[in-house]
Enzyme design. Structure first.
Site, PDB file in Angstrom:
ATOM      1  N   GLU A 107      -0.266   1.039  -5.792  1.00 50.69           N
ATOM      2  CA  GLU A 107      -0.074  -0.060  -4.921  1.00 50.69           C
ATOM      3  C   GLU A 107      -0.038  -1.221  -6.015  1.00 50.69           C
ATOM      4  O   GLU A 107      -0.950  -1.398  -6.832  1.00 50.69           O
ATOM      5  CB  GLU A 107      -1.262  -0.459  -4.016  1.00 50.69           C
ATOM      6  CG  GLU A 107      -1.664   0.882  -3.294  1.00 50.69           C
ATOM      7  CD  GLU A 107      -2.932   0.859  -2.500  1.00 50.69           C
ATOM      8  OE1 GLU A 107      -3.135  -0.463  -2.092  1.00 50.69           O
ATOM      9  OE2 GLU A 107      -3.576   1.755  -2.100  1.00 50.69           O
TER      10      GLU A 107
ATOM     11  N   HIS B 136       0.825  -1.182  -0.093  1.00 53.88           N
ATOM     12  CA  HIS B 136       0.019  -0.023   0.119  1.00 53.88           C
ATOM     13  C   HIS B 136       0.820   1.224  -0.194  1.00 53.88           C
ATOM     14  O   HIS B 136       0.867   1.999   1.094  1.00 53.88           O
ATOM     15  CB  HIS B 136      -0.844   0.150   0.960  1.00 53.88           C
ATOM     16  CG  HIS B 136      -2.070   0.884   1.222  1.00 53.88           C
ATOM     17  ND1 HIS B 136      -2.063   2.120   0.705  1.00 53.88           N
ATOM     18  CD2 HIS B 136      -3.272   0.781   1.700  1.00 53.88           C
ATOM     19  CE1 HIS B 136      -3.141   2.844   0.809  1.00 53.88           C
ATOM     20  NE2 HIS B 136      -4.015   1.653   1.471  1.00 53.88           N
TER      21      HIS B 136
END
EC number: 5.1.3.15
Length: 308
Positions: free
Chosen positions: A268, A164
């Protein structure tokens, strides 16, 4: 000389700092979540976004850097949102079983995470998650995850995953994400309805939260104001998430500054649409490489030095 040092970080939490002896490049990784919280180039510039309101207070997640979403991305299942790997204290791996390149002097650190008794309550499977974080020449940052099914009952398990990554940008309105053109995506702002990307690049004029499917191995994030481009290279991770919360959602997050959305973008590397299934003794590898180049060096094929 390259250096790997254990230090005490925020709120007394332990971290490992990697330094490239030939330059000012560095990276820091907290044992809490095996969370990369800093990545600096040879000018000492911070390349990752970390909120000024980020909490270093387990079990609350750290806002910014590179959280690891495992064994679940978002709330696409029965587990807590983004899983629990980012909320656990990892150990340094003294038996990493992954040999460094014989020609590389780049600093690296190995972590390992095994589920606790409490983890079994929500994810009743045994696994070993090994992570290597390496800082290569030219401030190339590489994260290599290896997840092995160690169940003794013969059962497979399934997971979704994402690195992330929060990138630091000068102004979100001046940012373009290239490499995801013409792809199908799931729009999290419209109940994950499926659409096809129509633009020649992704630009930002409001909140954006999309899962791009079957994304290419290389993605570029162009920051026009700073005249630099982040290059994301991913292996074993077919999808890509692009997210910026914009103003309204930023104000609703207690660990995020009201105006900080202007200076970050999440791109991501992920495995979401087709979850990974591992049979006992099987191992999955997912690798992320991050680098930075001047905008003038980026062409349509994103041909940059590749250390993978």
């Amino acid at each position: 000389m390259a250096a790997v040092e254990r230090e005490v970080g925020m709120n007394g939490l332990e971290k490992v700092v990697l330094r490239d002896g030939a330059s000012a490049c560095s990276a820091e990784v907290y044992l809490y979540g095996a969370h990369v919280t800093s990545w600096k180039n040879d000018k000492g510039e911070e390349l990752l976004f970390l909120s000024n309101k980020a909490l270093f207070d387990p079990p609350k997640p750290i806002r910014g850097g590179i959280p690891i979403c495992f064994p679940q991305f978002s709330n696409l299942g029965s587990l807590p949102s983004h899983g629990f790997a980012r909320n656990r204290i990892w150990a340094l791996d003294t038996d990493p079983q992954l040999l460094p390149s014989p020609t590389s002097t780049a600093p690296f650190v190995d972590f390992i995470f095994k589920p606790s008794h409490d983890d079994f309550k929500t994810f009743p499977h045994s696994f070993e998650y090994r992570l290597r974080v390496q800082l290569g020449p030219g401030a190339i940052l590489t994260l290599t995850s290896r997840i092995r099914n160690t169940n003794s009952d013969g059962k497979p398990f399934t997971f979704t995953f994402a690195y992330h990554t929060y990138f630091s940008v000068s102004d979100i309105s001046e940012v373009r994400v290239e490499g995801l053109e013409t792809l199908d995506y799931l729009d999290n702002l419209q109940e994950r309805s499926r659409f096809t990307e129509q633009g020649d690049a992704i630009t930002f004029e409001g909140e954006l939260d999309r899962i791009y499917l079957e994304a290419p191995r290389k993605i570029a994030i162009l920051d026009h104001e700073k005249n630099r481009t982040f290059v994301v290279i991913k292996d074993g991770l077919p999808d890509a998430v692009v997210w910026n919360p914009w103003d309204k959602k930023a104000k609703a997050m207690s660990d995020f500054g009201d105006e900080e959305y202007k200076h970050m973008v999440c791109v991501e590397a992920a495995a979401i649409e087709d979850p990974v299934t591992l049979k006992p003794s099987e191992e999955w590898t997912g690798r992320l490489q991050l680098s930075l180049v001047p905008n003038t060096h980026v062409g349509g094929s994103l041909d940059i030095p590749n250390a993978l």
